[in-house]
Design an enzyme around this catalytic site. Structure first.
Site, PDB file in Angstrom:
ATOM      1  N   ARG B  56      -6.124   9.242   9.231  1.00 39.71           N
ATOM      2  CA  ARG B  56      -5.313   8.549   9.933  1.00 39.71           C
ATOM      3  C   ARG B  56      -3.744   8.739   9.338  1.00 39.71           C
ATOM      4  NH1 ARG B  56      -8.798   3.080   9.148  1.00 39.71           N
ATOM      5  NH2 ARG B  56      -8.617   3.978   7.049  1.00 39.71           N
ATOM      6  N   ASP B  58       0.140   7.245   9.342  1.00 38.18           N
ATOM      7  CA  ASP B  58       0.759   5.851   9.553  1.00 38.18           C
ATOM      8  C   ASP B  58       1.923   6.030  10.663  1.00 38.18           C
ATOM      9  OD1 ASP B  58      -0.383   5.015   7.147  1.00 38.18           O
ATOM     10  OD2 ASP B  58       1.544   5.613   5.922  1.00 38.18           O
ATOM     11  N   ARG B 203       3.255   8.914   0.406  1.00 40.70           N
ATOM     12  CA  ARG B 203       4.753   8.485   0.623  1.00 40.70           C
ATOM     13  C   ARG B 203       4.994   7.583  -0.912  1.00 40.70           C
ATOM     14  NH1 ARG B 203       4.163   5.173   5.890  1.00 40.70           N
ATOM     15  NH2 ARG B 203       6.187   4.224   5.150  1.00 40.70           N
TER      16      ARG B 203
END
Lengths: 250, 250
Positions: B56, B58, B203
């Site tokens: 997935r 974000d 991140r």
């Protein structure tokens, strides 16, 4: 202190009604620059800052090397002016350079030449990340044919057939000294260099070359299209998103 | 005929709530793909098409090489499927490749490794044309220091300090075998390769490396941050727009 400044500017034209300030249209490049600079210098309402661009770009057309000149009454340094402008201008306009220059410098009158790039893309996928900066073609045009046609367009000609302004009263003679068509991956990029371009001229040249590339206009028609001095004879005006003003020569 | 297909996909994540389908959120990548494919195959409402992504991404994160697998009941060729999808998907999602594959292939379970890129930009002008794909830095971080810290992060570690999911119950051990930091003009690009990444992990790694680059976290703290297994010890989560999933290995 009043001084004349030369600005070098990039912008993503997507959201704008073009370069030129227009009454009741807030979203123009010139308008945005002038309102930020008027605020910066506290210029009086009856004498706002006037930014002179090297030329006007149409709505939706981009620039990486637009040049403008502007007289500013300020004690700020060049770097401070650039920093202020980039802070208060929207994220799709960037001031790349601010230089104090001779008071005689005028971005439009002193421009000797300009380079425009028109970017096309073709393929079975989609140009997701630069979709706002390219024209997506349904299929690949014949690049060799377009290069042949481009050779016939180079030179000093009356480009009236390639002028989008029907009421143009001034001379429509221009010198285009280079048209280079570069292929790279799924991209086809047209580079135009000349001493000046008429309204929509680069887009009509591109639209005409693409028609040649698709076999809808034979290369042998190009000479006649130029000689006709009739906008109806040339190809369509390619859409604005593929066009970018790259450089202005002084 | 029912077959399993491998899709390679690019998307500009700006407008989307991330990859994963969500109830009442129309703008997800998986949701868009599934609704186009359900329509294409006339799949019944009680058995809609289910697209399995390699992972997935974000909200706001981009992809140039997302891979997904999907079972489709269709007589269309691979090229026809690609053409249909690109026609009906929005302009910010592109299907770059469609290949029939073994029925055992599953984009998530079979993924062996992934490459992510995080792009930063610094300078006195503004990155007008890729402003949605970079993190704009106020000043240049110390790249050598970041490279030193990156070396300490490479390897098989418990990356719990770099996991955005506080409720994560499964193993937070991952192997990151490469972190390369490349400089080019005003860009600094972080490339991460590993066998898998936790939620927000790239991140948080980037946010931590930037803190090192700005001198707010000493290189000598990195080992302790890893060992602490505490999200609070690492740097902030860098914003999504700089991140792009580049490639999935099988």
């Amino acid at each position: 202190m009043k001084r004349n400044y030369k600005l070098q500017i990039s912008y993503d034209g997507t959201r704008f009604y073009g370069w030129e300030r227009q009454p009741n249209k807030e979203m123009t490049i010139q308008g945005k620059l002038e309102s930020v600079l008027t605020k910066m210098t506290n210029a009086p309402d009856d004498d706002p800052v006037n930014v002179n661009g090297s030329g006007r770009t149409d709505a939706g057309v981009h620039a990486r090397g637009m040049v403008a000149s502007v007289v500013l009454d300020t004690d700020m340094t060049e770097d401070e002016i650039q920093e202020y402008m980039n802070k208060y201008l929207p994220e799709d306009i960037s001031v790349n350079e601010v230089r104090a220059c001779s008071e005689r410098f005028h971005a439009r009158y002193n421009a000797l030449g300009k380079t425009y790039r028109y970017t096309c893309w073709y393929g079975t996928s989609k140009p997701v990340f630069d979709r706002k900066y390219v024209l997506v073609l349904e299929e690949k045009p014949d690049v060799d044919k377009m290069r042949e046609a481009a050779l016939l367009l180079i030179g000093t000609h009356d480009f009236k057939s390639f002028c989008g302004n029907k009421k143009m009263k001034k001379s429509t003679v221009r010198c285009v000294d280079a048209i280079n068509i570069e292929e790279s991956g799924n991209y086809i990029r047209f580079y135009f260099h000349g001493n000046g371009f008429l309204q929509n001229m680069v887009r009509i040249l591109t639209g005409t070359l693409l028609e040649v590339g698709y076999g809808n206009i034979p290369v042998s028609d190009i000479k006649g299209i130029l000689e006709a001095c009739d906008r109806q004879k040339a190809g369509p005006t390619a859409p604005p998103e593929g066009l970018c003003l790259m450089k202005v020569d002084y």
